[in-house]
Design an enzyme around this catalytic site. Structure first.
Site, mmCIF file in Angstrom:
data_model
loop_
_atom_site.group_PDB
_atom_site.id
_atom_site.type_symbol
_atom_site.label_atom_id
_atom_site.label_comp_id
_atom_site.label_asym_id
_atom_site.label_seq_id
_atom_site.Cartn_x
_atom_site.Cartn_y
_atom_site.Cartn_z
ATOM 1 N N LYS A 29 -3.187 -1.740 0.671
ATOM 2 C CA LYS A 29 -2.382 -0.586 0.220
ATOM 3 C C LYS A 29 -3.124 0.721 0.501
ATOM 4 C CE LYS A 29 -2.165 -2.066 -4.070
ATOM 5 N NZ LYS A 29 -3.005 -3.287 -3.930
ATOM 6 N N ARG A 77 -7.981 -10.104 -11.481
ATOM 7 C CA ARG A 77 -7.045 -9.120 -10.895
ATOM 8 C C ARG A 77 -5.882 -9.845 -10.217
ATOM 9 N NH1 ARG A 77 -10.926 -5.838 -7.248
ATOM 10 N NH2 ARG A 77 -9.027 -4.788 -6.542
ATOM 11 N N ARG A 98 -15.429 -5.707 1.281
ATOM 12 C CA ARG A 98 -15.005 -4.297 1.259
ATOM 13 C C ARG A 98 -16.181 -3.378 0.919
ATOM 14 N NH1 ARG A 98 -10.001 -2.326 -2.175
ATOM 15 N NH2 ARG A 98 -11.047 -3.452 -3.838
ATOM 16 N N ARG A 109 3.012 -0.910 -11.654
ATOM 17 C CA ARG A 109 2.381 -2.225 -11.648
ATOM 18 C C ARG A 109 2.982 -3.137 -12.716
ATOM 19 N NH1 ARG A 109 -2.778 -0.714 -9.187
ATOM 20 N NH2 ARG A 109 -4.031 -2.561 -8.886
ATOM 21 N N ARG A 138 -17.374 -2.010 -4.784
ATOM 22 C CA ARG A 138 -16.718 -1.659 -6.053
ATOM 23 C C ARG A 138 -17.071 -2.656 -7.139
ATOM 24 N NH1 ARG A 138 -10.450 -0.344 -4.990
ATOM 25 N NH2 ARG A 138 -10.218 -1.729 -6.782
#
Ligand code: AP5
Length: 224
Positions: A16, A174, A130, A91, A163
């Site tokens: 996203k 998540r 990431r 969400r 992160r």
């Protein structure tokens, strides 16, 4: 198309943010990524950051009332009069209903909810590699989109970090949270006829091409 009011939907790590940055460049519209807004608030030690941190660290959702206020204010700004791109909001069904109500009040509607679809296994591969820039949130991947210099952002030169919520146990929560609370929005937008599915598994440039083609088709349909 008079306005382009877009929502980006998809599991954590589906791309996203990667696609949102590109759409923002294409259309020059205000782009609001709720995760980035919350992380900046945590970094700056604001009241919002203090409220959000414990939820984010666990991979849980920040309460709806906090999130709704944040986005309702942003879509009402004059700079959003030609449209906006929302990444990570809504969400939950309550957030989607609140967004519809706000847009209704402004005499506007969503143009499309773009679902970037990837499997849970792909999410885990992506989030484990990431790297995110600490200053502006630019996104890289050690294997799929490596920075030119390790640990330095190609775009603004800031340090790249892993992160806190990309730890494997937090990623699992998540994903659980996504399937339980956010996935019902796929049916919500399908019922309203504005869901657009994009396969998020090809490389980023291909996904961008699919999204651009889909938006070009929407634009042509508007003009028919
Ligand atoms: P948020 O920051 O929104 O996290 P998320 O939705 O879990 O999404 P991510 O940012 O992890 O992933 P992404 O889909 O943007 O993927 P990316 O482009 O980075 O939210 C964080 C937290 O904030 C939440 O857990 C919650 O606590 C809170 N929160 C936020 N909004 C909220 C709300 N509305 N209500 C309540 N709480 C809220 O890509 C991932 C990696 O893959 C990158 O390394 C990238 O380089 C790579 N990649 C991208 N595309 C491709 C591709 N096509 N092929 C290969 N690699 C790719």
């Amino acid at each position: 198309m008079p306005e382009l009011n877009l929502v980006l939907l998809g599991p954590p790590g589906s791309g996203k943010g990667t696609q949102g940055e590109r759409l923002q460049e294409d259309f020059r519209l205000p782009y609001h990524a709720t995760g980035d807004i919350l992380r900046a608030a945590v970094r700056n030690g604001t009241e919002l950051g203090a409220k959000a941190k414990e939820y984010m660290d666990r991979g849980d959702l920040v309460p709806d009332d906090v999130m709704v206020g944040l986005i309702a204010e942003r879509v009402s700004r004059s700079e959003a009069s030609d449209g906006f791109i929302l990444d990570g909001f809504p969400r939950t069904t309550a957030q989607a209903e609140a967004l519809d109500a706000k847009l209704d009040e402004l005499g506007r509607t969503l143009t499309a909810a773009i679902l970037i679809d990837v499997s849970d296994d792909e999410v885990i591969r992506r989030l484990s590699g990431r790297r995110t820039c600490v200053k502006e949130g630019h996104i890289f991947h050690v294997e799929f989109d490596p920075p030119k210099n390790d640990d330095i952002c190609d775009i603004c030169g800031a340090r790249l970090e892993i992160r806190g919520d990309d730890k494997p146990e937090v990623v699992r929560n998540r994903l659980r949270t996504y399937h339980e609370k956010t996935e019902p929005l796929v049916a919500y937008y399908e019922d309203r006829g504005i869901l657009r599915r994009v396969d998020g598994s090809p490389p980023p440039d291909e996904v961008t091409d699919h999204i651009r083609a889909m938006l070009a088709t929407l634009k042509m349909e508007e003009q028919l």
